[in-house]
Motif scaffolding. Structure first.
Motif, PDB file in Angstrom:
ATOM      1  N   ASN A  14      19.192  13.360   8.572  1.00  0.00           N
ATOM      2  CA  ASN A  14      20.231  14.317   8.150  1.00  0.00           C
ATOM      3  C   ASN A  14      20.382  14.365   6.637  1.00  0.00           C
ATOM      4  OD1 ASN A  14      21.413  15.781  10.364  1.00  0.00           O
ATOM      5  ND2 ASN A  14      22.110  13.807  11.166  1.00  0.00           N
ATOM      6  N   GLU A  33      18.217   5.703  -0.994  1.00  0.00           N
ATOM      7  CA  GLU A  33      18.115   5.022   0.295  1.00  0.00           C
ATOM      8  C   GLU A  33      18.102   3.519   0.060  1.00  0.00           C
ATOM      9  OE1 GLU A  33      17.979   5.491   3.693  1.00  0.00           O
ATOM     10  OE2 GLU A  33      17.621   3.323   3.726  1.00  0.00           O
ATOM     11  N   ALA A  41      17.464   5.880  11.393  1.00  0.00           N
ATOM     12  CA  ALA A  41      17.186   5.655  12.816  1.00  0.00           C
ATOM     13  C   ALA A  41      16.072   6.582  13.313  1.00  0.00           C
ATOM     14  CB  ALA A  41      18.451   5.861  13.639  1.00  0.00           C
ATOM     15  N   THR A  42      15.478   7.353  12.405  1.00  0.00           N
ATOM     16  CA  THR A  42      14.350   8.236  12.770  1.00  0.00           C
ATOM     17  C   THR A  42      13.135   7.726  12.001  1.00  0.00           C
ATOM     18  OG1 THR A  42      15.964  10.023  12.971  1.00  0.00           O
ATOM     19  CG2 THR A  42      13.661  10.684  12.889  1.00  0.00           C
ATOM     20  N   SER A  57      15.049   5.601  17.404  1.00  0.00           N
ATOM     21  CA  SER A  57      14.852   6.775  18.251  1.00  0.00           C
ATOM     22  C   SER A  57      13.380   6.857  18.638  1.00  0.00           C
ATOM     23  CB  SER A  57      15.297   8.035  17.528  1.00  0.00           C
ATOM     24  OG  SER A  57      14.648   8.143  16.296  1.00  0.00           O
ATOM     25  N   TYR A  58      13.126   7.430  19.802  1.00  0.00           N
ATOM     26  CA  TYR A  58      11.758   7.390  20.334  1.00  0.00           C
ATOM     27  C   TYR A  58      11.311   8.707  20.940  1.00  0.00           C
ATOM     28  CZ  TYR A  58      14.781   6.359  24.274  1.00  0.00           C
ATOM     29  OH  TYR A  58      15.792   6.423  25.192  1.00  0.00           O
ATOM     30  N   VAL A  59      12.260   9.603  21.286  1.00  0.00           N
ATOM     31  CA  VAL A  59      11.870  10.903  21.860  1.00  0.00           C
ATOM     32  C   VAL A  59      12.617  12.041  21.157  1.00  0.00           C
ATOM     33  CG1 VAL A  59      11.081  10.199  24.151  1.00  0.00           C
ATOM     34  CG2 VAL A  59      13.521  10.471  23.739  1.00  0.00           C
ATOM     35  N   VAL A 266      23.793   1.971  -2.096  1.00  0.00           N
ATOM     36  CA  VAL A 266      25.034   2.330  -2.777  1.00  0.00           C
ATOM     37  C   VAL A 266      26.096   1.283  -2.489  1.00  0.00           C
ATOM     38  CG1 VAL A 266      26.923   4.005  -2.805  1.00  0.00           C
ATOM     39  CG2 VAL A 266      24.550   4.784  -2.804  1.00  0.00           C
ATOM     40  N   ILE A 460      19.981  -0.423   9.453  1.00  0.00           N
ATOM     41  CA  ILE A 460      20.162   1.017   9.175  1.00  0.00           C
ATOM     42  C   ILE A 460      21.544   1.270   8.564  1.00  0.00           C
ATOM     43  CG2 ILE A 460      19.882   3.345  10.152  1.00  0.00           C
ATOM     44  CD1 ILE A 460      17.468   1.682  10.798  1.00  0.00           C
ATOM     45  N   ILE A 467      24.389   4.687  18.179  1.00  0.00           N
ATOM     46  CA  ILE A 467      23.237   5.560  17.925  1.00  0.00           C
ATOM     47  C   ILE A 467      23.640   6.960  17.486  1.00  0.00           C
ATOM     48  CG2 ILE A 467      22.000   4.246  19.709  1.00  0.00           C
ATOM     49  CD1 ILE A 467      21.654   6.922  21.216  1.00  0.00           C
ATOM     50  N   HIS A 469      26.374   7.623  15.578  1.00  0.00           N
ATOM     51  CA  HIS A 469      27.353   7.509  14.468  1.00  0.00           C
ATOM     52  C   HIS A 469      28.759   7.837  14.971  1.00  0.00           C
ATOM     53  CE1 HIS A 469      24.754   7.961  10.547  1.00  0.00           C
ATOM     54  NE2 HIS A 469      24.105   7.280  11.472  1.00  0.00           N
ATOM     55  N   SER A 501      25.530  11.988  11.118  1.00  0.00           N
ATOM     56  CA  SER A 501      25.800  12.281  12.534  1.00  0.00           C
ATOM     57  C   SER A 501      27.250  12.056  12.946  1.00  0.00           C
ATOM     58  CB  SER A 501      24.885  11.429  13.415  1.00  0.00           C
ATOM     59  OG  SER A 501      23.543  11.740  13.158  1.00  0.00           O
ATOM     60  N   GLY A 508      21.769  12.115  17.303  1.00  0.00           N
ATOM     61  CA  GLY A 508      20.485  12.548  17.849  1.00  0.00           C
ATOM     62  C   GLY A 508      19.673  13.152  16.713  1.00  0.00           C
ATOM     63  N   ILE A 509      18.357  13.230  16.942  1.00  0.00           N
ATOM     64  CA  ILE A 509      17.498  13.800  15.886  1.00  0.00           C
ATOM     65  C   ILE A 509      17.641  15.308  15.961  1.00  0.00           C
ATOM     66  CG2 ILE A 509      15.184  13.839  14.908  1.00  0.00           C
ATOM     67  CD1 ILE A 509      14.499  11.483  16.748  1.00  0.00           C
TER      68      ILE A 509
HETATM   69  C1  LIG Z   1      18.130   2.556  19.092  1.00  0.00           C
HETATM   70  C2  LIG Z   1      18.293   4.048  18.907  1.00  0.00           C
HETATM   71  C3  LIG Z   1      17.639   4.922  19.754  1.00  0.00           C
HETATM   72  C4  LIG Z   1      17.801   6.291  19.623  1.00  0.00           C
HETATM   73  N1  LIG Z   1      17.058   7.145  20.392  1.00  0.00           N
HETATM   74  C5  LIG Z   1      17.080   8.470  20.138  1.00  0.00           C
HETATM   75  C6  LIG Z   1      16.112   9.335  20.715  1.00  0.00           C
HETATM   76  O1  LIG Z   1      15.193   8.906  21.413  1.00  0.00           O
HETATM   77  N2  LIG Z   1      16.203  10.662  20.435  1.00  0.00           N
HETATM   78  C7  LIG Z   1      17.173  11.177  19.616  1.00  0.00           C
HETATM   79  O2  LIG Z   1      17.218  12.399  19.412  1.00  0.00           O
HETATM   80  N3  LIG Z   1      18.072  10.355  19.010  1.00  0.00           N
HETATM   81  C8  LIG Z   1      18.016   9.028  19.229  1.00  0.00           C
HETATM   82  N4  LIG Z   1      18.848   8.177  18.556  1.00  0.00           N
HETATM   83  C9  LIG Z   1      19.886   8.745  17.685  1.00  0.00           C
HETATM   84  C10 LIG Z   1      19.329   9.236  16.369  1.00  0.00           C
HETATM   85  O3  LIG Z   1      18.238   8.465  15.972  1.00  0.00           O
HETATM   86  C11 LIG Z   1      20.414   9.158  15.293  1.00  0.00           C
HETATM   87  O4  LIG Z   1      21.588   9.796  15.757  1.00  0.00           O
HETATM   88  C12 LIG Z   1      19.965   9.833  14.026  1.00  0.00           C
HETATM   89  O5  LIG Z   1      18.693   9.364  13.632  1.00  0.00           O
HETATM   90  C13 LIG Z   1      20.965   9.579  12.926  1.00  0.00           C
HETATM   91  O6  LIG Z   1      20.500  10.262  11.792  1.00  0.00           O
HETATM   92  P1  LIG Z   1      21.346  10.332  10.471  1.00  0.00           P
HETATM   93  O7  LIG Z   1      20.457  10.913   9.437  1.00  0.00           O
HETATM   94  O8  LIG Z   1      22.631  11.011  10.727  1.00  0.00           O
HETATM   95  O9  LIG Z   1      21.712   8.817  10.123  1.00  0.00           O
HETATM   96  P2  LIG Z   1      20.796   7.522   9.926  1.00  0.00           P
HETATM   97  O10 LIG Z   1      19.494   7.673  10.550  1.00  0.00           O
HETATM   98  O11 LIG Z   1      21.657   6.375  10.330  1.00  0.00           O
HETATM   99  O12 LIG Z   1      20.574   7.498   8.368  1.00  0.00           O
HETATM  100  C14 LIG Z   1      21.492   6.946   7.457  1.00  0.00           C
HETATM  101  C15 LIG Z   1      20.692   6.410   6.291  1.00  0.00           C
HETATM  102  O13 LIG Z   1      21.586   5.882   5.316  1.00  0.00           O
HETATM  103  C16 LIG Z   1      21.014   4.686   4.803  1.00  0.00           C
HETATM  104  N5  LIG Z   1      22.098   3.899   4.240  1.00  0.00           N
HETATM  105  C17 LIG Z   1      23.081   3.247   4.911  1.00  0.00           C
HETATM  106  N6  LIG Z   1      23.893   2.630   4.037  1.00  0.00           N
HETATM  107  C18 LIG Z   1      23.425   2.923   2.789  1.00  0.00           C
HETATM  108  C19 LIG Z   1      23.848   2.579   1.479  1.00  0.00           C
HETATM  109  N7  LIG Z   1      24.932   1.822   1.259  1.00  0.00           N
HETATM  110  N8  LIG Z   1      23.129   3.054   0.433  1.00  0.00           N
HETATM  111  C20 LIG Z   1      22.028   3.847   0.630  1.00  0.00           C
HETATM  112  N9  LIG Z   1      21.578   4.182   1.862  1.00  0.00           N
HETATM  113  C21 LIG Z   1      22.285   3.730   2.922  1.00  0.00           C
HETATM  114  C22 LIG Z   1      20.359   4.049   6.001  1.00  0.00           C
HETATM  115  O14 LIG Z   1      19.429   3.071   5.662  1.00  0.00           O
HETATM  116  C23 LIG Z   1      19.747   5.267   6.671  1.00  0.00           C
HETATM  117  O15 LIG Z   1      18.462   5.546   6.174  1.00  0.00           O
HETATM  118  C24 LIG Z   1      18.671   6.798  18.628  1.00  0.00           C
HETATM  119  C25 LIG Z   1      19.302   5.922  17.732  1.00  0.00           C
HETATM  120  C26 LIG Z   1      19.118   4.564  17.869  1.00  0.00           C
HETATM  121  C27 LIG Z   1      19.804   3.630  16.881  1.00  0.00           C
END
Ligand SMILES: Cc1cc2nc3c(=O)[nH]c(=O)nc-3n(C[C@H](O)[C@H](O)[C@H](O)COP(=O)(O)OP(=O)(O)OC[C@H]3O[C@@H](n4cnc5c(N)ncnc54)[C@H](O)[C@@H]3O)c2cc1C
Length: 538
Positions: A14, A33, A41-42, A57-59, A266, A460, A467, A469, A501, A508-509
């Motif tokens: 995101n 990052e 989580a992606t 995440s895996y699918v 951060v 993460i 998963i 947020h 999220s 989700g992705i």
């Molecule tokens: C185990 C698991 C399985 C899942 N399976 C699926 C699936 O199969 N299919 C699907 O669609 N979704 C799945 N999900 C959900 C999906 O992966 C997440 O909802 C989505 O990836 C979240 O994306 P995001 O960009 O919002 O946040 P995040 O991916 O959480 O990204 C946040 C980022 O901020 C960074 N960050 C955190 N704190 C700081 C800081 N202080 N300074 C700088 N950077 C920081 C983190 O390192 C991270 O890179 C799964 C999630 C998990 C955990």
């Protein structure tokens, strides 16, 4: 020190999406990052020899096709291929297969109950109707029903119109659907326990609720509303693992001149007189911009990286009350070969499906009881896939990568942090359950990465490793996500936005929170919009 037009905190998919759309509009953007890899989580990581794991995440299914097209993700290497159906092993040696092919699906259900096979048509049509409704909201900002601004009123009228189009009865059905339990919803269509069990899993994935808990029918929807190549409800594998999604979005961002900085965690947002001025990194460096966008979850953003005194008391309290509970674990496994599953024929297409090992609604609910008791499920719901059955890039020839998503797994064990012994116990419950249906599985294991919610939180940065947020319950959806009055990606701090999220439409992705946030930011900056609206593919 250089000043940027915008800083995005967190290179999950995101954060990268917001960054890419802002850069596309000509803004000078840096995305920071904390980890030495991107994706959050992606992500796909190489932790054992030549195996690549989709660590979290895996699918894929939810990624909005409008974003895929607008950022030309195919040019940056993203390829998602659908996989086939799903499989539930039964304790009596039988199995229930769920197929995309309508006739095969009917025949399989009729093997258990002709009445249920006939009911599937209505179930599918009713669930799809809810999908179509929600898909229309995904790439739009939720209206604030209390603001009385023309834009919010117009959006409320538009939503009202969509509901009215459904007809009186279906409005009632929709409200019931959004608030009822997945068990009650399935009871309205089916009699056969294993059929209900197979469908109920999507109602609890990533959720700290049981199949009997109100609100879980909506979570089921969250797993049906995506698509692969226009096939609504289909799921697929990203070639190379889900990290390919984040890498492609990062490619789009960088091709617009965006700057990515890893190992740049951060510590605090810099706030001066109610306005954001930049970020202070863990290493003491500061980066300045008048627009800062947080892709971290809402708790980490406001409770960890901000001083309480900078926030209105009520807002702070609401963020504290936001429900973001850890309930899922993950085990990633390197296999020496493809395990056999004697219950299914050797050439069954179900080898390419997601596999499950719980066959009754009673067992599903009991798995949740363990979580409430403060421990991992001893008879867990596992969503198991072997992506290498269709993607040869994730393991050496003849070898395989197995992904096990496990429900339920708490953030703390009996109120304390996880120990290695606990992790071994958690792994054992998963391995034992799989080997009940695959006698050669354990012998094929070369390496396993065990991830508890605590590990996910530490790596993460997602609070409790939740998963999505934050729970996807009605009290935290649409104009209530993350908190009432702040569901339009803005925060109480001028210039500080949210794009992760924890925001509408959730986890989700999907990329939708990231895209919607970028649209709002560009509108505030009076820049041309680069973010697509729904293409109306429905
Ligand atoms: C185990 C698991 C399985 C899942 N399976 C699926 C699936 O199969 N299919 C699907 O669609 N979704 C799945 N999900 C959900 C999906 O992966 C997440 O909802 C989505 O990836 C979240 O994306 P995001 O960009 O919002 O946040 P995040 O991916 O959480 O990204 C946040 C980022 O901020 C960074 N960050 C955190 N704190 C700081 C800081 N202080 N300074 C700088 N950077 C920081 C983190 O390192 C991270 O890179 C799964 C999630 C998990 C955990």
């Amino acid at each position: 020190m250089k000043t940027y037009d915008a800083i995005v905190v967190g290179a999950g998919h995101n954060g990268l999406t917001t960054a890419a759309f802002l850069a596309k509009a000509g803004l000078d953007v840096v995305c920071v990052e904390k980890n030495d890899y991107i994706g959050g989580a992606t992500v796909s990581r190489n932790l054992y020899k030549d195996w690549w794991y989709s660590n979290c995440s895996y699918v894929c299914s939810l990624l909005r096709p409008e974003i895929y097209r607008a950022l030309e993700l195919h040019k940056h290497g993203l390829q998602v291929t659908p996989y086939g159906g799903s499989l539930t092993f039964m304790e009596n040696g039988d199995y229930f297969g769920s197929y995309h092919d309508e006739e095969a699906a009917y025949r399989e259900m009729a093997r258990f109950s002709r009445k249920d096979a006939d009911a599937y048509k209505n179930y599918s049509a009713d669930t799809m109707r809810q999908c179509r409704l929600i898909r229309d909201f995904l790439l739009r900002t939720a209206p604030d029903p209390t603001s009385f601004k023309p834009r919010d009123l117009m959006e409320l009228v538009r939503i009202g119109g969509k509901l009215t189009e459904m007809g009186e009865d279906r409005i009632g059905e929709t409200i019931r659907f959004w608030t009822m339990s997945v068990a009650d919803y399935l009871d309205e269509y089916f009699d056969t326990d294993v059929i209900k069990t197979a469908f109920s899993g999507s109602g609890i994935i990533g959720t700290a609720l049981g199949i009997q808990s109100p609100g879980t029918a909506y979570v089921l929807l969250h797993h049906y509303m995506g698509d692969v190549d226009g096939n609504v409800g289909s799921w697929g594998f990203a070639r190379g693992g889900t990290g390919a999604v984040a890498n492609a979005i990062a490619g789009a961002f960088q091709s617009e001149g965006g700057e990515l900085r890893t190992e740049a965690g951060v510590d605090k947002f810099i706030v001066k007189n109610g306005k954001v001025a930049g970020i202070a990194l863990d290493n003491g460096d500061e980066i300045h911009a008048s627009v800062v966008v947080s892709a971290m979850d809402v708790k980490r953003t406001f409770l960890t990286c901000m001083d309480k005194s900078d926030l209105p008391e009520k807002f702070h309290q609401r963020v504290e009350n936001f429900k973001i509970r850890g309930s899922s674990g993950k085990i990633n496994i390197a296999l020496d070969g493809l395990p056999t599953f004697p219950a299914i024929p050797k050439d069954s297409p179900l080898y390419f499906s997601d596999m499950h090992f719980i066959d009754s609604m009673e067992r599903m609910e009991r798995a949740y009881d363990d979580w409430k008791d403060g421990t991992w499920s001893k008879d867990p719901y596992i969503d198991m896939t072997i992506p290498t059955t269709s993607d040869p890039t994730m393991a050496p020839p003849g070898k395989h990568f197995m992904s096990c998503f496990v429900q339920y797994c708490p953030r703390q064990v009996n109120g304390r942090d996880w120990t290695q012994e606990d992790k071994d116990g958690f792994q054992k419950s998963v391995f034992d359950q799989i080997s009940n249906y695959s006698p050669d599985f354990k012998d094929l294991v070369l390496h396993a990465e065990v991830r508890t919610p605590q590990d996910i939180e530490n790596e993460i940065g997602i609070t409790e490793g939740n998963i999505f947020h934050g729970e996807l319950t009605m009290d935290q959806l649409m104009f209530n996500r993350p908190v009432p009055g702040y569901a339009q990606y803005r925060s109480p701090i001028d210039g500080l936005y949210m794009c992760g999220s924890s925001n509408h439409p959730g986890g989700g992705i999907m990329g939708a929170p990231g895209a919607n946030a970028a649209r709002e930011i560009l509108s505030d900056l009076k820049r041309p919009n680069t973010v697509p609206e729904n293409f109306g593919d429905d």
